[in-house]
Design a protein around this motif. Structure first.
Motif, mmCIF file in Angstrom:
data_model
loop_
_atom_site.group_PDB
_atom_site.id
_atom_site.type_symbol
_atom_site.label_atom_id
_atom_site.label_comp_id
_atom_site.label_asym_id
_atom_site.label_seq_id
_atom_site.Cartn_x
_atom_site.Cartn_y
_atom_site.Cartn_z
ATOM 1 N N GLU A 1 0.832 -1.200 0.000
ATOM 2 C CA GLU A 1 0.000 0.000 0.000
ATOM 3 C C GLU A 1 0.868 1.252 0.000
ATOM 4 O OE1 GLU A 1 -3.594 2.071 2.620
ATOM 5 O OE2 GLU A 1 -3.089 -0.039 2.914
ATOM 6 N N PHE A 2 1.966 1.214 0.732
ATOM 7 C CA PHE A 2 2.910 2.332 0.713
ATOM 8 C C PHE A 2 3.579 2.438 -0.661
ATOM 9 C CE2 PHE A 2 2.393 1.916 5.253
ATOM 10 C CZ PHE A 2 2.652 3.171 5.757
ATOM 11 N N HIS A 3 4.003 1.311 -1.196
ATOM 12 C CA HIS A 3 4.682 1.328 -2.484
ATOM 13 C C HIS A 3 3.772 1.876 -3.583
ATOM 14 C CE1 HIS A 3 8.172 -1.690 -1.623
ATOM 15 N NE2 HIS A 3 7.915 -0.908 -0.581
ATOM 16 N N ASN A 4 2.501 1.525 -3.530
ATOM 17 C CA ASN A 4 1.573 1.976 -4.570
ATOM 18 C C ASN A 4 1.252 3.459 -4.477
ATOM 19 O OD1 ASN A 4 1.307 -0.509 -5.858
ATOM 20 N ND2 ASN A 4 -0.339 -1.177 -4.490
ATOM 21 N N ALA A 5 1.676 4.104 -3.400
ATOM 22 C CA ALA A 5 1.486 5.557 -3.286
ATOM 23 C C ALA A 5 2.561 6.318 -4.057
ATOM 24 C CB ALA A 5 1.513 5.977 -1.818
ATOM 25 N N LEU A 6 3.580 5.607 -4.537
ATOM 26 C CA LEU A 6 4.647 6.259 -5.298
ATOM 27 C C LEU A 6 4.332 6.181 -6.786
ATOM 28 C CD1 LEU A 6 7.761 4.819 -3.428
ATOM 29 C CD2 LEU A 6 6.624 7.018 -3.064
ATOM 30 N N PRO A 7 4.439 7.294 -7.520
ATOM 31 C CA PRO A 7 4.117 7.282 -8.953
ATOM 32 C C PRO A 7 5.156 6.505 -9.753
ATOM 33 C CG PRO A 7 5.082 9.385 -8.350
ATOM 34 C CD PRO A 7 4.899 8.619 -7.060
ATOM 35 N N GLN A 8 4.733 5.997 -10.905
ATOM 36 C CA GLN A 8 5.626 5.326 -11.831
ATOM 37 C C GLN A 8 5.687 6.107 -13.130
ATOM 38 O OE1 GLN A 8 4.884 1.142 -12.267
ATOM 39 N NE2 GLN A 8 4.666 0.795 -10.069
ATOM 40 N N ARG A 9 6.675 5.768 -13.974
ATOM 41 C CA ARG A 9 6.879 6.503 -15.218
ATOM 42 C C ARG A 9 5.621 6.544 -16.073
ATOM 43 N NH1 ARG A 9 11.992 4.369 -14.210
ATOM 44 N NH2 ARG A 9 13.736 5.798 -14.612
ATOM 45 N N GLU A 10 4.951 5.399 -16.207
ATOM 46 C CA GLU A 10 3.770 5.368 -17.075
ATOM 47 C C GLU A 10 2.630 6.229 -16.547
ATOM 48 O OE1 GLU A 10 3.795 1.316 -14.848
ATOM 49 O OE2 GLU A 10 5.243 2.761 -15.641
ATOM 50 N N ASP A 11 2.669 6.557 -15.253
ATOM 51 C CA ASP A 11 1.644 7.440 -14.684
ATOM 52 C C ASP A 11 1.844 8.896 -15.097
ATOM 53 O OD1 ASP A 11 0.603 5.250 -13.248
ATOM 54 O OD2 ASP A 11 1.939 5.648 -11.551
ATOM 55 N N LEU A 12 3.095 9.300 -15.261
ATOM 56 C CA LEU A 12 3.397 10.725 -15.411
ATOM 57 C C LEU A 12 3.975 11.116 -16.767
ATOM 58 C CD1 LEU A 12 4.960 11.580 -11.918
ATOM 59 C CD2 LEU A 12 2.558 11.350 -12.582
ATOM 60 N N ALA A 13 4.435 10.170 -17.566
ATOM 61 C CA ALA A 13 5.088 10.513 -18.828
ATOM 62 C C ALA A 13 4.099 11.089 -19.827
ATOM 63 C CB ALA A 13 5.764 9.281 -19.420
ATOM 64 N N ALA A 14 4.547 12.110 -20.585
ATOM 65 C CA ALA A 14 3.739 12.677 -21.673
ATOM 66 C C ALA A 14 3.699 11.685 -22.831
ATOM 67 C CB ALA A 14 4.333 13.998 -22.132
ATOM 68 N N LYS A 15 2.520 11.495 -23.409
ATOM 69 C CA LYS A 15 2.351 10.592 -24.536
ATOM 70 C C LYS A 15 2.616 11.338 -25.830
ATOM 71 C CE LYS A 15 1.068 6.920 -26.865
ATOM 72 N NZ LYS A 15 1.932 5.713 -26.927
ATOM 73 N N LEU A 16 3.713 10.976 -26.520
ATOM 74 C CA LEU A 16 4.070 11.605 -27.782
ATOM 75 C C LEU A 16 3.710 10.676 -28.933
ATOM 76 C CD1 LEU A 16 7.605 12.962 -26.833
ATOM 77 C CD2 LEU A 16 5.452 14.205 -26.825
ATOM 78 N N PRO A 17 3.327 11.228 -30.088
ATOM 79 C CA PRO A 17 3.001 10.369 -31.230
ATOM 80 C C PRO A 17 4.231 9.633 -31.742
ATOM 81 C CG PRO A 17 3.032 12.665 -31.902
ATOM 82 C CD PRO A 17 3.150 12.657 -30.396
ATOM 83 N N ASP A 18 4.000 8.501 -32.380
ATOM 84 C CA ASP A 18 5.111 7.707 -32.902
ATOM 85 C C ASP A 18 5.919 8.473 -33.944
ATOM 86 O OD1 ASP A 18 4.355 5.616 -31.287
ATOM 87 O OD2 ASP A 18 3.148 4.637 -32.844
#
Length: 319
Positions: A26-43
């Protein structure tokens, strides 16, 4: 910003043989991951092609059917956005992969460990829980110092809402504090602080970066990213001190760029301060980043060029 990440081999060694309780997770899941915050750029994004850090002058660079320099500027901003986020989150990932050293009912502590990049210092990571809210601190102190000697390099918060890693959070790097304690901040000497705020509980998700320059009292440069599950992406950024319009004043720009997964996009640029205060420029481009539509609110004789119908539908990103 990746250069700001710390090497913690001792912490990683602890992680190799550790176990996690359900409460730890539960503590670990409170930390963000890259896929949560990265901007989605087109291919098809071709970030950085011939671009410096400054915005391009409208009068010289924007031609119907030509490459959209502003689109490339937006893609470059997205790449830099992700680099900043990536460098900051790399600090947190070291602790996410390791079991805590100390467990209390609503508190977890990792460390203290030797700060190998900063001889004579040690570090720890502390997380506290209050209901669905979490606060965490990455802290340093001189070896042998007491509890009051700890100072905070990275503070963060998270309030859970709606599922694993769903909610609202903040995290920051206090670079001014680090330099005050004799730490070398590498390529970030021009910054006093980097702040990130994000929400992942509702669609579209949103992440904002605020850069506070050395000696400044408030953030002057900001970047925000939003995205939808269908792959629509958005970058909004404010840039002070840009020489966009020839003249004696520098411009402060607000830029909102949106794009589809295949690379088509639309951008609106507003000049908040400078030689052309109040000017607005709108542009659309195709999947090959070629300008298909242009609109200038200051041009009464030829305000638009191209086909407005060529602009992609990005209305799913509207508030």
């Amino acid at each position: 910003m990746r250069k700001l990440a710390l090497a913690l081999p001792c912490l990683l060694a602890v992680a190799c043989g550790g176990d996690f309780s359900n409460d730890d997770l539960e503590f670990h899941n409170a930390l963000p991951q890259r896929e949560d915050l990265a901007a989605k750029l087109p291919d098809t994004a071709r970030s950085g092609q011939g671009l410096g850090t400054r915005a391009q002058r409208l009068s010289a660079s924007q031609v119907l059917g030509g490459t959209s320099e502003l689109a490339l500027q937006a893609y470059t901003a997205g790449t830099r956005f992700n680099t900043s986020v990536d460098g900051l989150l790399s600090l947190l990932e070291l602790f996410r992969d390791a079991p805590p050293t100390t467990r209390e009912t609503d508190r977890r502590i990792w460390g203290p460990f030797p700060a190998q990049d900063h001889p004579g210092h040690e570090l720890r990571f502390v997380m506290e829980r209050q209901g669905a809210s979490f606060a965490y601190l990455l802290q340093f102190r001189p070896n042998g110092g007491g509890e009051s000697a700890w100072w905070t390099y990275l503070p963060g918060t998270f309030k859970a809402d709606g599922g694993i890693r769903k909610g609202e959070g903040t995290l920051a790097l206090d670079l001014k504090q680090a330099r005050a304690h004799g730490f070398d901040t590498g390529d970030a000497t021009a910054l006093d602080r980097l702040d990130i705020g994000y929400q992942t509980k509702a669609l579209p998700t949103r992440v904002e970066l605020l850069f506070t320059g050395a000696g400044a009292t408030v953030p002057l440069t900001r970047y925000a990213s939003r995205q939808t599950p269908e792959g629509l992406g958005e970058m909004a950024f404010r840039l002070p001190g840009e020489d966009l319009i020839p003249g004696g004043l520098l411009e402060t720009l607000d830029i909102l760029a949106r794009w589809t997964p295949d690379g088509r996009g639309v951008l609106v640029l507003n000049i908040l301060e400078g030689d052309a205060k109040g000017a607005q420029y709108t542009e659309c481009w195709d999947a090959r980043t070629r300008i298909t539509f242009m609109q200038r609110n200051w041009d009464f004789l030829n305000p638009t060029e191209g086909d407005r119908g060529s602009c992609p539908d990005v209305s799913a990103l509207n508030p």
